[in-house]
Write a protein that holds these residues in place. Structure first.
Motif, PDB file in Angstrom:
ATOM      1  N   ARG A 142       0.855  -1.182   0.000  1.00  0.00           N
ATOM      2  CA  ARG A 142       0.000   0.000   0.000  1.00  0.00           C
ATOM      3  C   ARG A 142       0.899   1.242   0.000  1.00  0.00           C
ATOM      4  O   ARG A 142       2.100   1.139   0.204  1.00  0.00           O
ATOM      5  N   LEU A 143       0.279   2.394  -0.206  1.00  0.00           N
ATOM      6  CA  LEU A 143       1.011   3.656  -0.211  1.00  0.00           C
ATOM      7  C   LEU A 143       0.716   4.422   1.082  1.00  0.00           C
ATOM      8  O   LEU A 143      -0.308   4.202   1.710  1.00  0.00           O
ATOM      9  N   PRO A 144       1.589   5.343   1.515  1.00  0.00           N
ATOM     10  CA  PRO A 144       2.822   5.762   0.842  1.00  0.00           C
ATOM     11  C   PRO A 144       3.912   4.698   0.930  1.00  0.00           C
ATOM     12  O   PRO A 144       3.809   3.753   1.714  1.00  0.00           O
ATOM     13  N   TYR A 145       4.941   4.876   0.125  1.00  0.00           N
ATOM     14  CA  TYR A 145       6.003   3.892   0.024  1.00  0.00           C
ATOM     15  C   TYR A 145       6.953   4.016   1.217  1.00  0.00           C
ATOM     16  O   TYR A 145       7.908   4.772   1.199  1.00  0.00           O
ATOM     17  N   ASP A 146       6.624   3.280   2.267  1.00  0.00           N
ATOM     18  CA  ASP A 146       7.461   3.170   3.461  1.00  0.00           C
ATOM     19  C   ASP A 146       7.613   1.696   3.795  1.00  0.00           C
ATOM     20  O   ASP A 146       6.734   0.872   3.475  1.00  0.00           O
ATOM     21  N   ARG A 147       8.689   1.344   4.469  1.00  0.00           N
ATOM     22  CA  ARG A 147       8.999  -0.059   4.735  1.00  0.00           C
ATOM     23  C   ARG A 147       7.834  -0.839   5.357  1.00  0.00           C
ATOM     24  O   ARG A 147       7.555  -1.963   4.939  1.00  0.00           O
ATOM     25  N   PRO A 148       7.106  -0.274   6.340  1.00  0.00           N
ATOM     26  CA  PRO A 148       5.987  -1.028   6.922  1.00  0.00           C
ATOM     27  C   PRO A 148       4.887  -1.366   5.909  1.00  0.00           C
ATOM     28  O   PRO A 148       4.071  -2.250   6.164  1.00  0.00           O
ATOM     29  N   ASN A 149       4.857  -0.656   4.780  1.00  0.00           N
ATOM     30  CA  ASN A 149       3.848  -0.907   3.755  1.00  0.00           C
ATOM     31  C   ASN A 149       4.360  -1.806   2.636  1.00  0.00           C
ATOM     32  O   ASN A 149       3.733  -1.910   1.582  1.00  0.00           O
ATOM     33  N   THR A 150       5.504  -2.454   2.859  1.00  0.00           N
ATOM     34  CA  THR A 150       6.084  -3.361   1.869  1.00  0.00           C
ATOM     35  C   THR A 150       6.258  -4.748   2.469  1.00  0.00           C
ATOM     36  O   THR A 150       6.096  -4.956   3.674  1.00  0.00           O
ATOM     37  N   ASP A 360       8.780 -11.897   0.192  1.00  0.00           N
ATOM     38  CA  ASP A 360       7.536 -12.122  -0.534  1.00  0.00           C
ATOM     39  C   ASP A 360       7.399 -11.167  -1.713  1.00  0.00           C
ATOM     40  O   ASP A 360       7.812  -9.998  -1.653  1.00  0.00           O
ATOM     41  N   ILE A 361       6.803 -11.672  -2.773  1.00  0.00           N
ATOM     42  CA  ILE A 361       6.396 -10.858  -3.915  1.00  0.00           C
ATOM     43  C   ILE A 361       4.916 -10.563  -3.721  1.00  0.00           C
ATOM     44  O   ILE A 361       4.105 -11.484  -3.622  1.00  0.00           O
ATOM     45  N   TYR A 362       4.569  -9.290  -3.629  1.00  0.00           N
ATOM     46  CA  TYR A 362       3.160  -8.952  -3.420  1.00  0.00           C
ATOM     47  C   TYR A 362       2.391  -8.927  -4.742  1.00  0.00           C
ATOM     48  O   TYR A 362       1.275  -9.414  -4.834  1.00  0.00           O
ATOM     49  N   LEU A 363       2.991  -8.328  -5.755  1.00  0.00           N
ATOM     50  CA  LEU A 363       2.387  -8.304  -7.085  1.00  0.00           C
ATOM     51  C   LEU A 363       3.360  -8.900  -8.088  1.00  0.00           C
ATOM     52  O   LEU A 363       4.495  -8.443  -8.183  1.00  0.00           O
ATOM     53  N   PRO A 364       2.947  -9.919  -8.846  1.00  0.00           N
ATOM     54  CA  PRO A 364       3.860 -10.496  -9.840  1.00  0.00           C
ATOM     55  C   PRO A 364       4.002  -9.576 -11.044  1.00  0.00           C
ATOM     56  O   PRO A 364       3.113  -8.786 -11.353  1.00  0.00           O
ATOM     57  N   VAL A 365       5.126  -9.680 -11.722  1.00  0.00           N
ATOM     58  CA  VAL A 365       5.305  -8.942 -12.975  1.00  0.00           C
ATOM     59  C   VAL A 365       6.296  -9.708 -13.839  1.00  0.00           C
ATOM     60  O   VAL A 365       7.318 -10.197 -13.359  1.00  0.00           O
TER      61      VAL A 365
END
Length: 761
Positions: A142-150, A360-365
């Motif tokens: 999720r955003l904003p792009y901070d470590r806890p959101n990754t 972990d990969i959250y969204l594949p690409v």
């Protein structure tokens, strides 16, 4: 005199080291204040001398970090607060504009040097990264792009990493995926029984040994899993083809270095630049004739998809191991989504071993695929590194969702005046692919905070989008397939006035119920009219004739010459006489025999007639292998076969290529070299298309002399280049795609723009 300004910066300014960049500038110009990430922008408050404020603002505009892309910057004078220092403030999840996220970036030169430095604490660490490289899109929840959101949230920074993270002078200042061997992810190697064999560097060393022994490995990368094997071992390549059930479709290879790639392929300056760019896509290159790689990497083709190592792990697989070239292909079973979680059985059913990690990969690409034509870049697959950058439009596309096509699918979401396109998803041919589509769509909607009000869908009644749309909320706006292609190219070039569109592709649902795909159109996003098309011929068996182009060829012969066509078909396909009789009856009684006039099916039929490809094992195989003969001749003759341009019962221009087919058969029976036949065929397609548009323009001299070229057939570089040259000679302005693929991967862009101009809105 002390002054204060508030600066709002929008664009790709998160995950690119923008806040540390601002911090360092504040020290350089001796200014005080704060910098803060918001959901959709970076907010900067600055106080200090007026001349220094002006200099810093100019440097922000002119020298932002390499991965950043500023779309808008506003500066407003505000009251002085009296800051004592410059600080990086805690992020806020506020803002309603379009958020920009950096795509996943290849490991940078500085990190690569550290990776190879025995004195560095990240020596040979496969997850090394900084503010200028590493995973972004694939790990952000999720955003904003901070470590806890990754997905890096689960890894607690060690003291050394925390110091770097907090140090404004460090290259890793506020680098959210920062880690090291003490606190970051690790590697594990498993066998087919899912038994652990080794960890970390031992796992890499063991994996290399297995690859050298001819084994197939599943390797977890940035956006998903690849299957890898030694590209120089023909037996390993064969085994991978058998297990993946992929007998002919080309495999991409990863080559140790640009120098090693030059030994295998011809590489222009533009291709070299793209291979070594931060997005590091697969680049389609011309193979050298005496390359040591097996032909089975790209059977029947003189081209090869090549990429360089873009993740630290890839470099470790090559570093002083003796390996120089690996097959690196998506680790999915044919027709299924690319796996990105360890639980997928195909990783162990197809791979002998699995080299995985616990980030972990959250969204594949998937890997992006591009082709260079001179200075121009052609997107074959727009994915890793290029998404999810928004595309700015002058249309109000807010809350419009476009579902794209069935093949090479992408979807598009509108927020305000931006279009955000998904990465390449694939062909929506089964439930697993549809679920993958729906999962990614839900993430994008949540991330963008968009609930659709309108939904643009292809008019084809049997596309997967027809069932997907039933689960969504919004007014449905049907869009004709080729109109979407037309407008996609117009939007890609910023065109609004009506223009001609030459749409050459494989299959699209036509307004008259027939299969379209060789269209001369005129119009814009408001409306379009059909001016000309290829004469329809029967497609016996429908989808079966697409997979077996010889059936398509027989259908054409029986249609054009009812009396002698059967004999010609039996001469071309002597082992198919029984099926030819059946096809003859199907056509006579109109049984499961739709009518089609498409460029893709025409290429398929000619490919089969020439004995190049009679059965396709992957989409476009017959046409691709036919077109490859264009690389085998240097003859640049303008010679073309005959054709007729008539007017049909609906007053459309109708292109009759039966004279061309007759002359191709004569050349084939007279054993004219295949490369010459193919070249003359290509030149005929160009000449007939130009003639069709010219005739339409003569009838309607008031029409704008501009033409867009779209549809999957324009992946054929000769067609795109020569068509452009010939139209320009006739004083037309010619436009091709720039930012999205010409095939159905760009369809959703056209759909969303058409929907924005619909009378429904």
């Amino acid at each position: 005199m002390c002054k204060a300004v508030k600066i709002s910066v929008r664009g790709r300014v998160q995950g690119v080291g923008f806040r540390p960049f601002i911090y360092s500038l504040s020290k350089k110009y001796r200014l005080k204040g704060t910098v803060q990430n918001n959901l959709d922008h970076v907010l900067i408050l600055l106080e200090g001398a007026e001349d220094k404020l002006e200099e810093m603002v100019n440097e922000i505009k002119m020298s932002s970090p390499p991965l950043s892309k500023i779309s808008e910057i506003s500066v407003e004078e505000v009251p002085v607060i009296g800051f004592k220092e410059f600080t990086i403030a805690m992020s806020q999840a506020s803002g309603e504009a379009v958020p920009w996220i950096a795509g996943d970036a290849a490991v940078c030169e500085e990190c690569l040097n550290e990776l190879k430095d025995p004195s560095n604490r990240r020596y040979q660490y496969p997850f090394i990264n900084c503010t200028q490289c590493g995973p972004r899109y694939t790990i952000i929840r999720r955003l904003p792009y901070d470590r806890p959101n990754t997905t890096m949230k689960t890894f607690q920074m060690c003291h050394a990493c925390q110091l770097e993270y907090n140090d404004p002078k460090s290259r890793r200042h506020h680098a959210q995926p920062i880690c090291c061997p003490e606190c970051g992810p690790g590697l594990t190697l498993y066998n087919q029984r899912k038994e652990q064999l080794a960890e970390n560097l031992s796992a890499v060393a063991q994996a290399v040994r297995f690859i050298k022994q001819g084994s197939i490995l599943a390797i977890k990368g940035i956006g998903g899993y690849h299957f890898a094997c030694d590209a120089q071992q023909e037996q390993a390549v064969d085994q991978l083809r058998i297990r993946k059930k992929r007998p002919q479709r080309p495999f991409a290879v990863m080559v140790k270095s640009l120098e090693a790639a030059r030994e295998l392929c011809h590489i222009s300056h533009q291709e070299a630049d793209r291979l070594t760019s931060s997005d590091m896509p697969i680049v389609i290159l011309r193979r050298k004739k005496h390359s040591l790689l097996p032909d089975k990497l790209s059977p029947g083709l003189s081209t090869l998809g090549v990429m360089l190592p873009y993740a630290p792990l890839h470099h470790l697989l090559f570093e002083e191991t003796g390996l120089s070239c690996l097959v690196m292909t998506s680790a999915n079973s044919t027709g299924l989504p690319m796996p990105y979680k360890e639980s997928v059985n195909s990783l162990y059913d197809i791979g002998d071993y699995c080299l995985t990690h616990n980030r972990d990969i959250y969204l594949p690409v998937d890997d992006s695929v591009v082709q260079c034509e001179g200075e121009s870049l052609m997107y074959i697959r727009r994915a890793r590194g290029f998404v999810p950058d928004p595309l700015l439009t002058e249309q109000n596309v807010d809350r419009i969702l476009a579902l794209g096509g069935n093949q090479k699918n992408t979807f598009a979401i509108g927020k305000q005046n931006h279009v955000i396109m998904s990465p390449h998803i694939g062909d929506l041919e089964n439930e697993e692919m549809i679920q993958s589509f729906e999962s990614q769509l839900q993430h994008f909607k949540k991330w963008l905070k968009v609930d659709e009000k309108y939904i643009a869908v292809d008019k084809h009644p049997f596309y997967a989008s027809q069932s997907i749309v039933e689960k969504l909320n919004g007014e449905v706006i049907p869009v004709q397939h080729h109109h979407a292609h037309h407008v996609s190219c117009m939007e890609d070039n910023g065109l609004k006035e009506s223009c001609f569109g030459l749409i050459l592709d494989g299959t699209g649902y036509g307004e008259d119920g027939h299969i379209w795909g060789f269209e001369c159109l005129y119009g814009n996003a408001n409306s379009v009219e059909r001016l000309g098309h290829l004469q329809y011929t029967p497609l016996p068996g429908g989808e079966q004739a697409v997979k077996e182009p010889w059936r398509n060829a027989v259908g054409m012969l029986l249609h054009y010459w009812p009396l002698e066509g059967k004999a010609l078909a039996e001469e071309l396909f002597p082992d198919k006489w029984s099926e030819i009789n059946t096809i003859d009856r199907m056509i006579k009684y109109k049984l499961n025999t739709p009518l089609a006039g498409t460029c893709g099916r025409l290429f398929d039929a000619v490919s089969a007639m020439l004995g190049i490809c009679c059965t396709s094992t992957y989409e476009g195989e017959a046409a691709i292998k036919l077109s490859d003969y264009m690389y085998q001749t240097s003859n640049e003759s303008d010679e073309a076969y005959s054709f007729h341009l008539n007017t049909d019962s609906h007053h459309f221009l109708e292109l009759d290529l039966s004279p061309m087919i007759r002359e191709i058969l004569q050349d084939q029976f007279n054993q004219r070299p295949l490369a010459q036949i193919v070249q003359t065929f290509h030149q005929t397609i160009v000449s007939s298309c130009v003639e069709m548009v010219l005739k339409a323009a003569e009838k309607r001299p008031e029409l704008n002399r501009a033409v867009v070229l779209s549809g999957g057939s324009f992946q054929n570089i000769f067609l795109a280049r020569e068509m452009k040259r010939q139209f320009q000679k006739k004083d037309f302005n010619v436009y091709t795609h720039k930012n999205v693929p010409c095939h159905d991967g760009g369809l959703s862009l056209g759909q969303i723009i058409i929907a924005s101009r619909s009378s429904h809105l």
